[in-house]
Each structure stands twice: as structure tokens, then as C-alpha cells.
Motif scaffolding. Structure first.
Motif, PDB file in Angstrom:
ATOM      1  N   ARG A 138       0.833  -1.202   0.000  1.00 56.03           N
ATOM      2  CA  ARG A 138       0.000   0.000   0.000  1.00 56.03           C
ATOM      3  C   ARG A 138       0.870   1.256   0.000  1.00 56.03           C
ATOM      4  NH1 ARG A 138      -3.953  -2.846  -1.501  1.00 56.03           N
ATOM      5  NH2 ARG A 138      -5.355  -3.779  -0.006  1.00 56.03           N
ATOM      6  N   ASP A 139       0.249   2.380  -0.314  1.00 59.62           N
ATOM      7  CA  ASP A 139       0.971   3.663  -0.323  1.00 59.62           C
ATOM      8  C   ASP A 139       1.555   4.020   1.036  1.00 59.62           C
ATOM      9  OD1 ASP A 139       0.407   3.968  -3.005  1.00 59.62           O
ATOM     10  OD2 ASP A 139      -1.335   5.270  -2.672  1.00 59.62           O
ATOM     11  N   ASP A 140       0.896   3.554   2.110  1.00 61.07           N
ATOM     12  CA  ASP A 140       1.405   3.857   3.456  1.00 61.07           C
ATOM     13  C   ASP A 140       2.516   2.904   3.897  1.00 61.07           C
ATOM     14  OD1 ASP A 140       0.093   1.498   4.023  1.00 61.07           O
ATOM     15  OD2 ASP A 140      -1.319   2.375   5.455  1.00 61.07           O
ATOM     16  N   GLY A 141       2.932   1.990   3.012  1.00 61.56           N
ATOM     17  CA  GLY A 141       4.028   1.074   3.311  1.00 61.56           C
ATOM     18  C   GLY A 141       3.591  -0.268   3.880  1.00 61.56           C
ATOM     19  N   THR A 142       2.305  -0.418   4.203  1.00 62.99           N
ATOM     20  CA  THR A 142       1.849  -1.719   4.693  1.00 62.99           C
ATOM     21  C   THR A 142       1.738  -2.698   3.524  1.00 62.99           C
ATOM     22  OG1 THR A 142      -0.481  -1.089   4.505  1.00 62.99           O
ATOM     23  CG2 THR A 142       0.580  -0.738   6.656  1.00 62.99           C
ATOM     24  N   TRP A 143       1.724  -3.960   3.855  1.00 65.37           N
ATOM     25  CA  TRP A 143       1.636  -5.029   2.868  1.00 65.37           C
ATOM     26  C   TRP A 143       0.335  -5.797   3.070  1.00 65.37           C
ATOM     27  CZ3 TRP A 143       5.362  -6.258  -0.854  1.00 65.37           C
ATOM     28  CH2 TRP A 143       6.569  -5.573  -0.746  1.00 65.37           C
ATOM     29  N   VAL A 144      -0.204  -6.333   1.997  1.00 67.57           N
ATOM     30  CA  VAL A 144      -1.344  -7.241   2.077  1.00 67.57           C
ATOM     31  C   VAL A 144      -0.771  -8.661   2.063  1.00 67.57           C
ATOM     32  CG1 VAL A 144      -3.449  -8.076   0.986  1.00 67.57           C
ATOM     33  CG2 VAL A 144      -2.882  -5.633   0.903  1.00 67.57           C
TER      34      VAL A 144
END
Length: 193
Positions: A138-144
Motif C-alpha cells: 500500500r501507499d502507506d508502506g503496509t503489505w497485504v
């Protein structure tokens, strides 16, 4: 019937499963032994998609990524960097999975794991999840991290393939009832000399 945004991941997951099944059944480059392709193809077996196994997580990066040599099913070795870990809960139990980068310079992540289903309902040597920066970060650096996308290594379908083994740090003491189940045919019957 209109799909909701929350259902898009499920629709895409099922579409990818159909594509993989068609490729394995029909394609000349399929890892499935030739005797099990076409009409003889037994299909692939999966758990039902479950949103409880889909996580949006920060990757806890290690200060100094550690080079790791991973053994393979054919007594070989492959090199990775252990770059961080994902921490989450499965049925109230805290678990973590190390994430590895290949040493070829790509920034995709390899998240292999074994769990309590390994060797019973799922492939004994474990399963893999691959994460790509574009669709999975994600743009905020989190991953799915979607364990519904867990898949069997190619050696589960054909012992002629060499696959990296799951490092012990990613052996989980919980059941991951998500992703691909064990291949429903004994591929060792089709080993070629």
C-alpha cells in the motif's frame, strides 16, 4: 448481483485459481507430469476463501538484513536475505513469519511457511506466498499478506523440480486453513528415470 469492494479480493483470487488450473491442465510447460494433464488432470484443491486469513500489516524490517542459505528438496541451496517479519494473530494466537528477498536484487518478498496442516491436508514441505511491491504494498508502506494465496511449490506436483525448504523460523504451531491444499494425486508414480 453487484460486488462490493470487499469482495474484489475474493473475485480476483478465484480468477487466479481458475487460470492456474487451466495452465496446469493444458500448458506444455505445466509442472504436472504429462500423464496427469488434459482429461487425466485431477484438479487443484483449495480451502474456501476466508477474509480472516487476509492481513494488512507493516513489515518489521530488521536493522541488518541477514543473508540466509535455504536448503532445497534436491539437497541444493538457494540464497536469500531475511529482511523483516510480519506479526499477526491466527485464532487468537500471536504468530510471526519472516519475509525473505531473493539475492537477485528484486524487491519482491517470499514468505514461506509450514503449519499444523502440513503433511496432513497441505503439502508436507510447506507452502509459499509471494508479495510484489506494486499490487501488494500500500501507499502507506503496509503489505497485504493474504494467506488465501498460499500455493504449493512446483516439487509438490513433480519430484523432478527443486524447491527451497521453509526455514525453521517460519514453522507455525497453528492451522492455516487457507490457500492451496495438497495435490490430489501421487506424483511419485510418474517419476521418469
Amino acid at each position: 448481483m453487484t460486488s462490493h469492494p470487499d469482495d474484489e479480493w475474493r473475485t480476483e483470487l478465484l480468477r487466479n485459481r481458475e487460470r492456474k488450473e487451466r495452465y496446469f491442465r493444458e500448458n506444455q510447460r505445466s509442472p504436472i507430469p504429462p500423464e496427469l494433464r488434459g482429461d487425466a488432470f485431477p484438479g487443484l484443491d483449495y480451502y474456501e476463501p476466508d477474509p480472516d486469513y487476509r492481513f494488512e500489516l507493516g513489515l518489521r524490517r530488521y536493522d541488518e538484513p541477514e543473508p540466509v542459505t535455504v536448503e532445497t528438496t534436491a539437497d541444493g541451496e538457494q540464497s536469500y536475505r531475511r529482511v523483516g517479519r510480519f506479526e499477526f494473530e491466527i485464532d487468537g494466537t500471536a504468530v510471526s513469519l519472516d519475509a525473505f528477498e531473493p539475492t537477485d536484487g528484486s524487491d519482491r518478498l517470499w514468505v514461506p511457511f509450514r503449519d499444523v496442516t502440513s503433511g496432513e491436508e497441505t503439502y508436507g514441505a510447506g507452502r509459499y506466498v509471494d508479495l510484489e511491491p506494486g499490487p501488494d504494498r500500500r501507499d502507506d508502506g503496509t503489505w497485504v499478506l493474504d494467506l488465501n494465496r498460499a500455493y504449493n511449490p512446483t516439487c509438490a506436483y513433480n519430484p523432478a523440480y527443486e524447491c527451497p525448504l521453509v526455514p525453521p523460523s517460519n514453522w507455525l504451531d497453528v492451522r492455516i486453513e487457507a490457500g492451496e491444499r495438497d495435490f490430489p494425486a501421487d506424483v511419485h508414480e510418474y517419476e521418469h528415470a
